[in-house]
Each structure stands twice: as structure tokens, then as C-alpha cells.
Design a protein around this motif. Structure first.
Motif, PDB file in Angstrom:
ATOM      1  N   ASP A  69       0.845  -1.193   0.000  1.00  0.00           N
ATOM      2  CA  ASP A  69       0.000   0.000   0.000  1.00  0.00           C
ATOM      3  C   ASP A  69       0.883   1.247   0.000  1.00  0.00           C
ATOM      4  OD1 ASP A  69      -1.818   2.048   0.371  1.00  0.00           O
ATOM      5  OD2 ASP A  69      -2.830   1.109   2.081  1.00  0.00           O
ATOM      6  N   SER A  71      -0.362   4.227  -0.974  1.00  0.00           N
ATOM      7  CA  SER A  71      -1.385   5.239  -1.257  1.00  0.00           C
ATOM      8  C   SER A  71      -1.149   6.577  -0.564  1.00  0.00           C
ATOM      9  CB  SER A  71      -2.776   4.707  -0.907  1.00  0.00           C
ATOM     10  OG  SER A  71      -2.859   4.383   0.466  1.00  0.00           O
ATOM     11  N   SER A  77       1.225   4.143   4.877  1.00  0.00           N
ATOM     12  CA  SER A  77       0.207   3.132   4.578  1.00  0.00           C
ATOM     13  C   SER A  77       0.832   1.759   4.339  1.00  0.00           C
ATOM     14  CB  SER A  77      -0.616   3.560   3.368  1.00  0.00           C
ATOM     15  OG  SER A  77       0.220   3.906   2.280  1.00  0.00           O
TER      16      SER A  77
END
Length: 163
Positions: A69, A71, A77
Motif C-alpha cells: 500500500d 497510497s 500506509s
């Protein structure tokens, strides 16, 4: 032709290695592509190749992180380093064991490009491709390979999601 018993046993005991490497795009905090990482399964670990551009010159910490992740622009994340369980602590030079996320530093030249190939016997490609994947992160500063929890490597400046 008959194989010697020891050779035949070794061939049977050798784990299968995935034929296809996994390649992931490396992104900076603005979400721009700045390179790629390629992971290849090996019989006793994983081979990692990093090709990057647009980074500050010098040494940078390089780690496997828990989630695929990237993001958030600060890459938090992606979670912490992959750990591997037990009493492991961060640091390739730490006598109290190594986390599975520990890797050697990446050197970036004056032109902002860096490339490395490193082997880790601390994890496998299958483990990195678990249900939530993992990430390869590049940090702003070098990892001293002993300080807790991340070797003084500082902010996360590039991320590649491994699925």
C-alpha cells in the motif's frame, strides 16, 4: 541412468522456484513513477533488483514493509518492516537477529540515479506476496543497521507495492 542417492535426495528436497519474477513500479511521494523493483524467488530467499531515478545523492535505507500500500504520500500506509516473528530486531549488524525486512542500503549517484541488486535469505517471495502483499521502501537517509526501530533511515521517499 541412475543418479547417486545423495544427488537424487537433494533434487527432491530442493524447493521449487517461481519461474516469473515480480516487477513493481517505484513511486515518489507525488505518485510519479521513478523506477522499478524486481523480485525473483531463489531456493533460499529472494533476489531484489532496484532501479531508481530522481532521488537525492548518497546512501538510502532500503527495506521490505508489511503491506502493498503506497497510497499515502509519506508511505506510512505500507506499515512497518516485515518482521518474521519471534524476538527479531532491526538491523543487519544486530546480534539479536534480523527482521525479514532488513536489506543493505541503496547508493544514489550525483545524477539522482541508483541501482542495486541484493539477496535476502531472511524472507521469500511467497512471504512477501501474502494476502496483503508487501512494499519495497527507500528512505531519505542511510540505515546504520543497528539503531531501533529503523536504523535512523528517516522519512520514506519512494515505494513499490509488491502483490
Amino acid at each position: 541412468m541412475r543418479l547417486p542417492l545423495a544427488l537424487a535426495a537433494a533434487l527432491v528436497a530442493t524447493p521449487a522456484v517461481a519461474a516469473e519474477p515480480v516487477t513493481a513500479e517505484l513511486k515518489n511521494g507525488a505518485g510519479e513513477a521513478i523506477g522499478k523493483v524486481t523480485l525473483t524467488a531463489a531456493p533460499k530467499g529472494v533476489l531484489l533488483r532496484v532501479e531508481a531515478k530522481g532521488l537525492t545523492p548518497g546512501w538510502h535505507g532500503l527495506h521490505f514493509h508489511e503491506k502493498a500500500d503506497c497510497s499515502k504520500s509519506d508511505f506510512t500506509s505500507a506499515g512497518g518492516h516485515t518482521h518474521g516473528g519471534g524476538d527479531r530486531q532491526h538491523g543487519l549488524l544486530n546480534p539479536k537477529a534480523n527482521e525479514t525486512g532488513d536489506l543493505p542500503n541503496l547508493y544514489v549517484g550525483a545524477d539522482g540515479t541508483g541501482a542495486t541488486e541484493a539477496f535476502s535469505s531472511l524472507t521469500t517471495l511467497d512471504a512477501l506476496k501474502d494476502a496483503d502483499g508487501s512494499a519495497v521502501l527507500i528512505h531519505a537517509a542511510p540505515d546504520d543497521h543497528t539503531s531501533q526501530p529503523i536504523g535512523g533511515a528517516g522519512a520514506r521517499v519512494a515505494c513499490a507495492a509488491v502483490k
